[in-house]
Scaffold this motif. Sequence first.
Motif, PDB file in Angstrom:
ATOM      1  N   GLU A  11      -9.517  -1.920  -6.341  1.00  0.00           N
ATOM      2  CA  GLU A  11     -10.580  -1.372  -5.503  1.00  0.00           C
ATOM      3  C   GLU A  11     -11.631  -2.449  -5.262  1.00  0.00           C
ATOM      4  O   GLU A  11     -11.989  -3.193  -6.160  1.00  0.00           O
ATOM      5  CB  GLU A  11     -11.238  -0.177  -6.187  1.00  0.00           C
ATOM      6  CG  GLU A  11     -10.380   1.057  -6.246  1.00  0.00           C
ATOM      7  CD  GLU A  11     -10.437   1.881  -4.981  1.00  0.00           C
ATOM      8  OE1 GLU A  11     -11.322   1.636  -4.151  1.00  0.00           O
ATOM      9  OE2 GLU A  11      -9.601   2.792  -4.834  1.00  0.00           O
ATOM     10  N   ARG A  56      -7.972   0.292  -9.992  1.00  0.00           N
ATOM     11  CA  ARG A  56      -8.251   1.651  -9.521  1.00  0.00           C
ATOM     12  C   ARG A  56      -8.102   2.700 -10.621  1.00  0.00           C
ATOM     13  O   ARG A  56      -8.768   3.741 -10.576  1.00  0.00           O
ATOM     14  CB  ARG A  56      -7.342   1.989  -8.333  1.00  0.00           C
ATOM     15  CG  ARG A  56      -7.557   3.376  -7.756  1.00  0.00           C
ATOM     16  CD  ARG A  56      -7.245   3.440  -6.274  1.00  0.00           C
ATOM     17  NE  ARG A  56      -5.966   2.857  -5.948  1.00  0.00           N
ATOM     18  CZ  ARG A  56      -4.800   3.501  -5.981  1.00  0.00           C
ATOM     19  NH1 ARG A  56      -4.758   4.756  -6.343  1.00  0.00           N
ATOM     20  NH2 ARG A  56      -3.684   2.891  -5.640  1.00  0.00           N
ATOM     21  N   GLU A 101       0.841  -1.199   0.000  1.00  0.00           N
ATOM     22  CA  GLU A 101       0.000   0.000   0.000  1.00  0.00           C
ATOM     23  C   GLU A 101       0.870   1.241   0.000  1.00  0.00           C
ATOM     24  O   GLU A 101       1.944   1.260   0.604  1.00  0.00           O
ATOM     25  CB  GLU A 101      -0.912  -0.010   1.244  1.00  0.00           C
ATOM     26  CG  GLU A 101      -1.904   1.149   1.338  1.00  0.00           C
ATOM     27  CD  GLU A 101      -1.363   2.405   2.023  1.00  0.00           C
ATOM     28  OE1 GLU A 101      -2.033   3.454   1.973  1.00  0.00           O
ATOM     29  OE2 GLU A 101      -0.257   2.329   2.616  1.00  0.00           O
ATOM     30  N   SER A 151      -9.474   1.991   0.829  1.00  0.00           N
ATOM     31  CA  SER A 151      -9.808   0.817   0.021  1.00  0.00           C
ATOM     32  C   SER A 151      -8.913  -0.369   0.376  1.00  0.00           C
ATOM     33  O   SER A 151      -9.358  -1.526   0.351  1.00  0.00           O
ATOM     34  CB  SER A 151      -9.668   1.144  -1.467  1.00  0.00           C
ATOM     35  OG  SER A 151      -8.347   1.572  -1.775  1.00  0.00           O
ATOM     36  N   GLU A 154     -18.694   2.815  -9.771  1.00  0.00           N
ATOM     37  CA  GLU A 154     -18.954   3.292  -8.416  1.00  0.00           C
ATOM     38  C   GLU A 154     -20.230   2.685  -7.848  1.00  0.00           C
ATOM     39  O   GLU A 154     -20.307   2.393  -6.651  1.00  0.00           O
ATOM     40  CB  GLU A 154     -19.032   4.818  -8.422  1.00  0.00           C
ATOM     41  CG  GLU A 154     -17.676   5.479  -8.676  1.00  0.00           C
ATOM     42  CD  GLU A 154     -17.764   6.981  -8.838  1.00  0.00           C
ATOM     43  OE1 GLU A 154     -18.899   7.481  -9.067  1.00  0.00           O
ATOM     44  OE2 GLU A 154     -16.717   7.655  -8.749  1.00  0.00           O
ATOM     45  N   LEU A 157     -19.443  -0.725  -6.687  1.00  0.00           N
ATOM     46  CA  LEU A 157     -18.582  -0.718  -5.504  1.00  0.00           C
ATOM     47  C   LEU A 157     -19.283  -0.154  -4.269  1.00  0.00           C
ATOM     48  O   LEU A 157     -18.743  -0.239  -3.169  1.00  0.00           O
ATOM     49  CB  LEU A 157     -17.320   0.107  -5.767  1.00  0.00           C
ATOM     50  CG  LEU A 157     -16.302  -0.474  -6.753  1.00  0.00           C
ATOM     51  CD1 LEU A 157     -15.200   0.536  -7.020  1.00  0.00           C
ATOM     52  CD2 LEU A 157     -15.701  -1.770  -6.214  1.00  0.00           C
ATOM     53  N   ASP A 164      -2.594  -2.244  -3.561  1.00  0.00           N
ATOM     54  CA  ASP A 164      -3.763  -1.381  -3.422  1.00  0.00           C
ATOM     55  C   ASP A 164      -4.221  -0.791  -4.751  1.00  0.00           C
ATOM     56  O   ASP A 164      -5.019   0.149  -4.776  1.00  0.00           O
ATOM     57  CB  ASP A 164      -3.480  -0.259  -2.426  1.00  0.00           C
ATOM     58  CG  ASP A 164      -2.346   0.659  -2.877  1.00  0.00           C
ATOM     59  OD1 ASP A 164      -1.701   0.352  -3.900  1.00  0.00           O
ATOM     60  OD2 ASP A 164      -2.099   1.673  -2.211  1.00  0.00           O
ATOM     61  N   ARG A 220      -4.672   3.913   2.951  1.00  0.00           N
ATOM     62  CA  ARG A 220      -5.730   4.040   1.957  1.00  0.00           C
ATOM     63  C   ARG A 220      -6.945   3.229   2.393  1.00  0.00           C
ATOM     64  O   ARG A 220      -6.843   2.035   2.698  1.00  0.00           O
ATOM     65  CB  ARG A 220      -5.225   3.567   0.598  1.00  0.00           C
ATOM     66  CG  ARG A 220      -6.105   3.970  -0.570  1.00  0.00           C
ATOM     67  CD  ARG A 220      -5.552   3.409  -1.873  1.00  0.00           C
ATOM     68  NE  ARG A 220      -4.246   3.935  -2.189  1.00  0.00           N
ATOM     69  CZ  ARG A 220      -4.019   5.070  -2.827  1.00  0.00           C
ATOM     70  NH1 ARG A 220      -5.049   5.817  -3.191  1.00  0.00           N
ATOM     71  NH2 ARG A 220      -2.796   5.479  -3.102  1.00  0.00           N
ATOM     72  N   PHE A 238     -12.728  -7.471  -7.631  1.00  0.00           N
ATOM     73  CA  PHE A 238     -12.024  -6.198  -7.561  1.00  0.00           C
ATOM     74  C   PHE A 238     -12.053  -5.478  -8.908  1.00  0.00           C
ATOM     75  O   PHE A 238     -12.260  -6.085  -9.953  1.00  0.00           O
ATOM     76  CB  PHE A 238     -10.575  -6.395  -7.120  1.00  0.00           C
ATOM     77  CG  PHE A 238     -10.422  -6.946  -5.730  1.00  0.00           C
ATOM     78  CD1 PHE A 238     -10.554  -6.118  -4.623  1.00  0.00           C
ATOM     79  CD2 PHE A 238     -10.176  -8.299  -5.529  1.00  0.00           C
ATOM     80  CE1 PHE A 238     -10.425  -6.615  -3.338  1.00  0.00           C
ATOM     81  CE2 PHE A 238     -10.042  -8.807  -4.246  1.00  0.00           C
ATOM     82  CZ  PHE A 238     -10.170  -7.967  -3.142  1.00  0.00           C
TER      83      PHE A 238
END
Length: 578
Positions: A431, A550, A346, A356, A566, A569, A428, A354, A547
């Motif tokens: 997301e 990102r 990360e 997420s 979005e 998620l 990371d 972060r 996932f």
Amino acid sequence: MTAPRPFDHVLLTRFSAVMVPGAPPATEEWLHYRLGFFYDACLPSVTRQRGAQPFDWLVLFDDRCSDDFRAQVGELAEGAFTPIWSSEPFRRDSFAGPVADRADAAYLITTRIDSDDAMAVDFMARVQTEFAGQERMFVNFPRGVQIDRTGAVYRSNIVSSPFLSLIERREEGRPPETVFVAKHARARGHAPVRQVHAPVMWAQVVHGTNVSNIVNGRQTAPTVVRERFDLDLTYDATLGGGRLWRAQVGHAARLVNLWARHPGELAKWAEATAVTARGTRTWGQDAGVPFAERLDLATKAQRRRLRDGRFALKEKVNSLGRGWLRVVAGDVEQVLAGDRVVVMAEWSPGRDVRSSALRAAQAYAAAGWPTLVVAARDPWTRLRAPSVPSGVAVVSRPNSAYDFGSWRDALSAYPQIAGKARVILTNDSLEGPAGSLEELTRRITTSDAQVWGATWNRRPRPHLQSSLMVFSGGVLGLPDLQRFFADVAPQQSKEDVILAYEIGLSALVRELGLSTATGWSQDELGMPPDANALLAWEVLLDAGFPFVKRVLLTEPRFAAWRPAIEARLADVHRMYPR
């Protein structure tokens, strides 16, 4: 006998064709959002042209859409334009075939317009008046406006705008080039560009998914829209008087700030203003790089040198603490007590881990995979301790060598990791999760492969993608793999990291004869072999990969997909609150 037409004129619009090979189609939400701007601005402005000789209008759509959307397009197209349906990615010659089927005159004029933009009532007629039998020449109207639906209208002069036209002489047996033969900003590299002195001739509608349109001109009264355009766009046309003056002052301050941060934008504005003031003239063909762009490139090069210098200094400082890990939160011994573990790299510029990454770690732990988050920070950024559940621990390390540096330091500080039955190395850049980890963990645990990757990519050379890899049976303890990770060193860029370590790791695994497998292949996802599977976010999610990459949420080129991503998620914030 009727005299043959001197030219055919075809207007071209790319509506939803994807730009990246193998990319999924735009979402239904985006298609209907964009169709609203097309209906309110583009369509009426084109169909209400005055004084122009007849022209055709071709609009390119991705055919991977719902029947409802296709039916709406069919209704709008009646008597206005011809839809071209294709699932192929957009190329410079995508319109060549359809245009050739409709054009038989000795000369061809093709004009481009984006689906959310508009043209002045006499735009097509003014283009046609510039025809004089040229072999090949672009026609540009520098003057336009940008419209914000709040009522703000900005002057926008562009020396090679996205409303270009190309005049070309047809050659038998050769497909037409069309206006898309060159990027509009580089048109002069392909043919001369005629800058035409005219009033405001085009309008860009500024909204949430056209982030590439930077507002780089002074604010003006919205009356210019009513005077020069015939469209149905809803906006505040009454902005004036004191309200307009105050808005202009505020916008002028924002312009000064923009130009201070991006001198290239100031250069673009100055060059376009000068070009507009000089009246009608033809620029000869040259390298095709406008002065403002050359200045911007030089400025970027200078900033790059400064950035590289800061990077080298930071790397030197961080390298002094190599191998030093500090426990920030959680019980590391508990996380490393079992026969499997997730090691998550990360990084964030701030003091907090972060969010997420913490959610993903919590989801892994809840699924029975204890997770060690390795957070990279510069020594002057002390990490704040987050609240973590049982099965999650956070350690910090000096910020060096990207994700492979985090995995290197974790394997060095906690050598017991290498001998575990299964080790997930991830980062990371993913997301989520946008659903259960059940299918992911099932595919991992049922695979006999010694090295497993969720996805793979064959560019620039075939390799398992390092965003999520699994090492089974203690293979990380092999001397060659231990040396590989121990020798990880800082690289100048992420591209260098990919070449040296992501591709290098796959090459070493093949050299050692270790068995490998891919969790979600391009073939299973119905994608071309050369496509990047991680870009097929919706297909991946539906196939059980929980996932999303990102960059799909951060880079402007993927803005069309962002609302749907979005939405998919959204549940993660309720399932795994920070």
